[in-house]
Design an enzyme around this catalytic site. Structure first.
Site, mmCIF file in Angstrom:
data_model
loop_
_atom_site.group_PDB
_atom_site.id
_atom_site.type_symbol
_atom_site.label_atom_id
_atom_site.label_comp_id
_atom_site.label_asym_id
_atom_site.label_seq_id
_atom_site.Cartn_x
_atom_site.Cartn_y
_atom_site.Cartn_z
ATOM 1 N N ASP A 1 3.354 3.282 -3.259
ATOM 2 C CA ASP A 1 2.656 4.479 -3.725
ATOM 3 C C ASP A 1 3.570 5.665 -3.385
ATOM 4 O O ASP A 1 4.461 5.552 -2.546
ATOM 5 C CB ASP A 1 1.308 4.595 -3.009
ATOM 6 C CG ASP A 1 0.589 5.875 -3.343
ATOM 7 O OD1 ASP A 1 0.560 6.232 -4.527
ATOM 8 O OD2 ASP A 1 0.073 6.522 -2.418
ATOM 9 N N ASP B 1 -5.647 3.420 -3.165
ATOM 10 C CA ASP B 1 -4.818 2.280 -3.557
ATOM 11 C C ASP B 1 -5.503 0.937 -3.277
ATOM 12 O O ASP B 1 -4.869 -0.110 -3.408
ATOM 13 C CB ASP B 1 -3.478 2.315 -2.805
ATOM 14 C CG ASP B 1 -2.648 3.522 -3.188
ATOM 15 O OD1 ASP B 1 -2.570 3.821 -4.389
ATOM 16 O OD2 ASP B 1 -2.096 4.168 -2.292
#
Length: 744
Positions: A430, A631
């Protein structure tokens, strides 16, 4: 009905065969959905479907299998101290019995090896035999636990290591006892093996004592974590008067006074004072961290040089340290998939060895050897075989590794996570808070004619006040005007937010929001947007009604160690991927700075899991590194999810590995530790298998067929005793692990 999970403390287990016997006994019970017995920590985890089975029934089933069980206490400093004291006392008893058995065995060996210090006639040989018998009986008494447990296991048709010891030592003793009686009756000399019976037991006791001492060292990390929790704290009452109280009695909302040099008892938020705090127990970061009013502090960390008063926000099992301790304890009690082969072999190991020993005895008898020689072969085979080493190979290494990982701020949820990380060939990152610092700042504000930067920031901040988006804080920090009242606030997933400010409909979001809502922007803004995009900045659009009135440029610099970590991973042959919802230009800039070659941008949070799936479908073994919140779906989809913790909230359900240190170099620590652990486990399993594969044929007398030596049962006993010790000592080598530290 929901599953219920209970932990049990087991006693009487000595080898992998014991663990297998207990697992089989419990697995047969109705309602049991999962059972896991860990030999190294002597614990059993049982999952039961609803209330279909009581703890008493499970304990009874363990006892029927020949072992002891009781419900494990909650893991606290007090319960750990009690358990350590019990183990210390048990070790003392083992040591005293072992010393007594060894001392008598040495005397017994001296008597047996002396041809006849009393003379040479049969009468004196009989006296000598009785002396040996008298010396052997106390040795058997000192080692009675092995004999009792071994006989119970045989009775239950689930033989274990103690059963082999019982057969080896017992047959030697009974054979010698029968020959002693024959000597008395016939007045003829007979071969005696009292010294073998005694020395086998003594050497096994020595080996198991050294193993127990070594195993205690594998729990030092857990003990260290538990001792971080102070027993008492200073609580302030309503009149600000201090009172010393037990930490267990602290409740959420209580005000706690912590003086310089004291340990912070529970998690909380500072109300008064400032200080520097040593958080190394939590994150592995050795540098002290400055703390001021409003900042969070974590229980177990050290208040270095200032006095503070803070309000307790998490107590008991909710504190960060309590969560870490639980995760480490669960990981230490788990099994890695690599242990399956050892478990399967352990399940049939002892019966197979007994059959081999019997076949060896029959074979030598048929070959014309003496009965005494054939008995020695049988005894040597059952004594040299060691199922202990197989059972300890994996759990001891996992115990040391998970404890060592916690010391450096890396939490593995189980042994499977340790193993899975070594199979990864692609790591997806990420962007915000993972590759970048996660603390974005406003770098520029471009506005439409007729508006000011202050007004655009005020509009945006008024709406962003109601969100928890990483970019919201940057806008709120940049705004210097008072927020306006917002009505009809609405979140637009993957696009932005909108709300009513007085008589105006205000939109705040990304380029996708502008396109989908068909908002208009003038030429001046379009040119500014193109320039800022080329610089890789994140852009937040602010629109009033149907017109874009301003664009806020936000930059989030990469972490100091991101490029180094990516370089190291690429050097190891691991593919790296940047996966972000940001625009292509920003993603490209960040990816290039970090050294990531494959960049996937403009992905909505709910689309990240689909990207992970696509990577897996092309054959990649994928790890996902993210913050564990937005996430979560991608972390779950990945072969292994790695969450970067916040230092306070470590209960990230979607991840198998948690990095408490926000710096990305913690990922390298996890990666290196997993590799070294799996290499250590493979070493242990290799030597455990190699020892048995080599030792059993030698004990069968294969070398004698080629003129080589015969393996004395006493040497076989020594080899068996020390084989499991070497496995534990090899696992302890992981304590020397040190991560490659990144110089910032």
């Amino acid at each position: 009905m929901a599953e219920q999970e209970e932990q049990y403390k087991l006693t009487g287990m000595v080898c992998a065969s014991c663990a297998q016997a207990v697992e089989k006994a419990i697995a047969k019970l109705p309602g049991v959905t999962e059972v896991n017995v860990n030999l190294a920590v002597e614990r059993m985890k049982v999952k039961v479907d609803g209330n279909s089975l009581s703890p008493e029934q499970i304990i009874k089933a363990v006892e029927k299998a020949g072992y002891g069980a009781e419900l494990a206490q909650d893991l606290t400093r007090e319960s750990n101290e009690k358990e350590q004291a019990e183990k210390k006392e048990s070790l003392k008893v083992k040591r005293n019995r072992m010393v007594g058995a060894l001392a008598l065995s040495v005397i017994l060996m001296f008597v047996a090896m002396t041809k006849s210090f009393l003379g040479a006639n049969v009468s004196q040989e009989i006296i000598k035999a009785f002396i040996e018998l008298v010396l052997t009986i106390p040795i058997l008494w000192f080692g009675r636990d092995f004999l009792i447990v071994g006989s119970k296991a045989l009775k239950n048709l689930a033989p274990n290591m103690d059963s082999l010891v019982l057969l080896g030592s017992g047959i030697s003793f009974l054979y010698s006892l029968v020959n002693t009686i024959i000597m008395v009756v016939t007045q003829n000399s007979q071969p005696l093996y009292y010294e073998a019976s005694g020395m086998i037991l003594a050497l096994i006791m020595l080996g198991k004592y050294l193993e127990a001492v070594s195993k205690q060292k594998t729990t030092t990390a857990m003990t260290s974590l538990l001792t971080l929790i102070p027993k008492t704290a200073i609580k302030l009452d309503d009149q600000d008067q201090p009172h010393e109280v037990q930490v267990d009695s602290i409740k959420v909302g209580d005000r706690i006074l912590v003086k310089s040099g004291q340990t912070i008892p529970v998690d909380g938020q500072i109300l008064e004072g400032s200080t520097t705090v040593d958080n190394s127990m939590l994150t592995g970061e050795s540098l002290p961290i400055s703390k001021f009013v409003g900042d969070e502090v974590v229980g177990g960390s050290l208040n270095q040089n200032g006095q503070i008063v803070y309000r307790a926000t998490r107590v008991g099992e909710d504190t960060a340290l309590a969560q870490i301790i639980k995760l480490v304890a669960d990981a230490q009690g788990s099994k890695a998939p690599i242990a399956r082969l050892a478990d399967k072999i352990a399940g049939v190991f002892v019966p197979v060895i007994m059959v081999i020993a019997l076949l060896g005895f029959i074979g030598w008898m048929l070959a014309g050897s003496t009965f005494a020689f054939a008995v020695n072969i049988f005894v040597a085979v059952v004594v040299i075989a060691c199922p202990c080493a197989l059972g300890l190979a994996t759990p001891t290494a996992i115990m040391v590794a998970t404890g060592k990982g916690a010391k450096f701020g890396v939490l593995f949820k189980d042994g499977a996570a340790l193993e899975s990380l070594t199979k990864i060939d692609t790591i997806v990152f990420d962007k915000t808070g993972t590759i970048t610092q996660g603390t974005p700042v406003v770098t520029d504000v471009i506005v439409k004619d007729g508006f000011t930067k202050e007004t655009v920031l005020q509009y945006a901040a008024s709406l962003e006040f109601y969100t928890e988006h990483p970019l919201a804080k940057a806008i709120l920090d940049a705004n210097e005007k008072e927020s306006l009242k917002v009505s009809d606030f609405e979140t637009l997933p993957g696009l932005g937010i909108k709300g009513q400010l007085a008589d105006k409909q205000i939109y705040v979001g990304n380029n996708r929001l502008i396109e989908q809502t068909k908002l208009t922007r003038d030429h001046k803004l379009a040119q500014a947007v193109a320039k800022m995009r080329s610089q890789g900045q994140t852009l937040v659009y602010v629109a009033a009604e149907q017109d874009v009135i301003g664009v806020i440029a936000i930059s989030d610099p990469i972490k100091a160690d991101s490029a180094y970590v990516i370089e190291q991973l690429n050097h190891k042959g691991v593919k790296t991927v940047l996966l972000t919802g940001d625009n292509k230009e920003t993603a490209q800039k960040i990816g290039q700075e970090a050294g990531i070659t494959e960049i996937i941008s403009d992905v909505l949070p709910d689309g990240k899991a689909a990207v992970i799936k696509q990577l897996q479908e092309r054959g990649d073994k994928v790890a996902m590194v993210g913050d564990g919140i937005n996430d979560a779906p991608a972390l779950t989809q990945a072969d292994i999810g790695i969450a970067i913790g916040t230092g306070t909230d470590v209960a990230v359900e979607s991840a198998q590995v948690i990095l408490m240190d926000p710096e990305l170099s913690a990922l390298l620590t996890a990666y290196e530790l997993s590799y070294k652990t799996m290499f250590n486990i493979k070493e242990n399993l290799f030597w455990a298998f190699f020892y048995n594969i080599l030792g059993v044929p030698i004990a069968l007398g294969v070398l004698t067929l080629f003129g080589g030596p015969f393996l004395n049962p006493m040497i076989a006993a020594g080899a068996m005793g020390f084989s499991s010790v070497t496995v534990v000592l090899n696992a302890l080598r992981l304590n020397r692990f040190k991560p490659k530290m990144f110089s910032k």
